[in-house]
Design a protein around this motif. Structure first.
Motif, PDB file in Angstrom:
ATOM      1  N   PHE A  15       0.828  -1.202   0.000  1.00 53.42           N
ATOM      2  CA  PHE A  15       0.000   0.000   0.000  1.00 53.42           C
ATOM      3  C   PHE A  15       0.863   1.253   0.000  1.00 53.42           C
ATOM      4  CE2 PHE A  15      -2.020   3.398   2.399  1.00 53.42           C
ATOM      5  CZ  PHE A  15      -3.122   3.634   1.593  1.00 53.42           C
ATOM      6  N   LEU A  16       1.841   1.301   0.876  1.00 55.95           N
ATOM      7  CA  LEU A  16       2.720   2.472   0.948  1.00 55.95           C
ATOM      8  C   LEU A  16       3.546   2.634  -0.321  1.00 55.95           C
ATOM      9  CD1 LEU A  16       3.898   2.180   4.655  1.00 55.95           C
ATOM     10  CD2 LEU A  16       2.246   3.804   3.711  1.00 55.95           C
ATOM     11  N   PHE A  17       4.050   1.520  -0.850  1.00 54.69           N
ATOM     12  CA  PHE A  17       4.853   1.577  -2.068  1.00 54.69           C
ATOM     13  C   PHE A  17       4.030   2.088  -3.250  1.00 54.69           C
ATOM     14  CE2 PHE A  17       6.183  -0.430  -6.041  1.00 54.69           C
ATOM     15  CZ  PHE A  17       7.428   0.136  -6.171  1.00 54.69           C
ATOM     16  N   THR A  18       2.835   1.547  -3.445  1.00 57.18           N
ATOM     17  CA  THR A  18       2.016   1.993  -4.574  1.00 57.18           C
ATOM     18  C   THR A  18       1.611   3.449  -4.416  1.00 57.18           C
ATOM     19  OG1 THR A  18       0.040   1.059  -3.517  1.00 57.18           O
ATOM     20  CG2 THR A  18       1.108  -0.268  -5.207  1.00 57.18           C
ATOM     21  N   SER A  19       1.324   3.854  -3.198  1.00 59.77           N
ATOM     22  CA  SER A  19       0.953   5.246  -2.957  1.00 59.77           C
ATOM     23  C   SER A  19       2.103   6.193  -3.292  1.00 59.77           C
ATOM     24  CB  SER A  19       0.528   5.417  -1.497  1.00 59.77           C
ATOM     25  OG  SER A  19       0.187   6.753  -1.241  1.00 59.77           O
ATOM     26  N   GLU A  20       3.291   5.868  -2.833  1.00 60.67           N
ATOM     27  CA  GLU A  20       4.447   6.721  -3.103  1.00 60.67           C
ATOM     28  C   GLU A  20       4.851   6.701  -4.572  1.00 60.67           C
ATOM     29  OE1 GLU A  20       5.818   8.996  -1.084  1.00 60.67           O
ATOM     30  OE2 GLU A  20       4.155   8.418   0.211  1.00 60.67           O
ATOM     31  N   ALA A  21       4.778   5.557  -5.204  1.00 63.59           N
ATOM     32  CA  ALA A  21       5.117   5.470  -6.631  1.00 63.59           C
ATOM     33  C   ALA A  21       4.117   6.264  -7.463  1.00 63.59           C
ATOM     34  CB  ALA A  21       5.156   4.013  -7.085  1.00 63.59           C
ATOM     35  N   TYR A  22       2.845   6.191  -7.105  1.00 60.51           N
ATOM     36  CA  TYR A  22       1.831   6.974  -7.814  1.00 60.51           C
ATOM     37  C   TYR A  22       2.089   8.471  -7.630  1.00 60.51           C
ATOM     38  CZ  TYR A  22      -2.594   8.982  -9.207  1.00 60.51           C
ATOM     39  OH  TYR A  22      -3.550   9.750  -9.817  1.00 60.51           O
TER      40      TYR A  22
END
Length: 145
Positions: A15-22
């Motif tokens: 969740f954190l990774f996808t949020s930051e990558a987005y």
């Protein structure tokens, strides 16, 4: 119990990774939103919108596939993956500048369509990534081991 804790931690990390990558991709394409030197607002372009939809689809599909890998390709992995996209979307709408503040006062049909597709993309992409992993990749992986 250990497997469940590791799965929950993985879910949070994804969740954190996808949020930051987005956020990184969004900032790269759309910033600065307001250009002080020219007093213009950057509404983006259709190419930027298409690029963000593609990036979002790929990013969340990978997150769904990783979730399915961890949960050994079960149906619950698809549901868990959908929650990554749904939670991200809920927090995105709650904590960021809403997209409608950047739109003209009378949005076009394109703006409405883009908003609908953009909000449906994260959970659907996560579910599709988990489903594809569960149906295509995991049976081959399971057969080899």
């Amino acid at each position: 119990m250990k497997h469940k804790i590791i799965t929950i931690v993985l879910w949070i990390i994804l969740f954190l990774f996808t949020s930051e990558a987005y956020t990184l991709a969004y900032n790269f394409l759309y910033m600065p939103i307001f250009e002080p030197s020219t007093n213009e607002i950057n509404f983006g372009s259709r190419y930027h919108d298409l690029a963000m939809l593609i990036i979002t689809t790929v990013l969340f599909s990978f997150a769904g596939a990783i979730m399915a890998w961890r949960m050994k390709g079960t149906i619950t992995s698809i549901i868990s993956a959908m929650f990554i996209g749904t939670t991200w979307l809920s927090l995105e709408i709650a904590t960021r500048i809403p997209w409608f503040q950047l739109m003209p006062s009378h949005p076009t049909a394109y703006d409405h369509l883009l908003a609908f597709i953009g909000s449906a993309t994260p959970p659907i992409a996560c579910a599709c990534g988990a489903y594809l992993f569960s149906v295509i990749i995991y049976p081959k992986y399971k057969h080899e081991t």
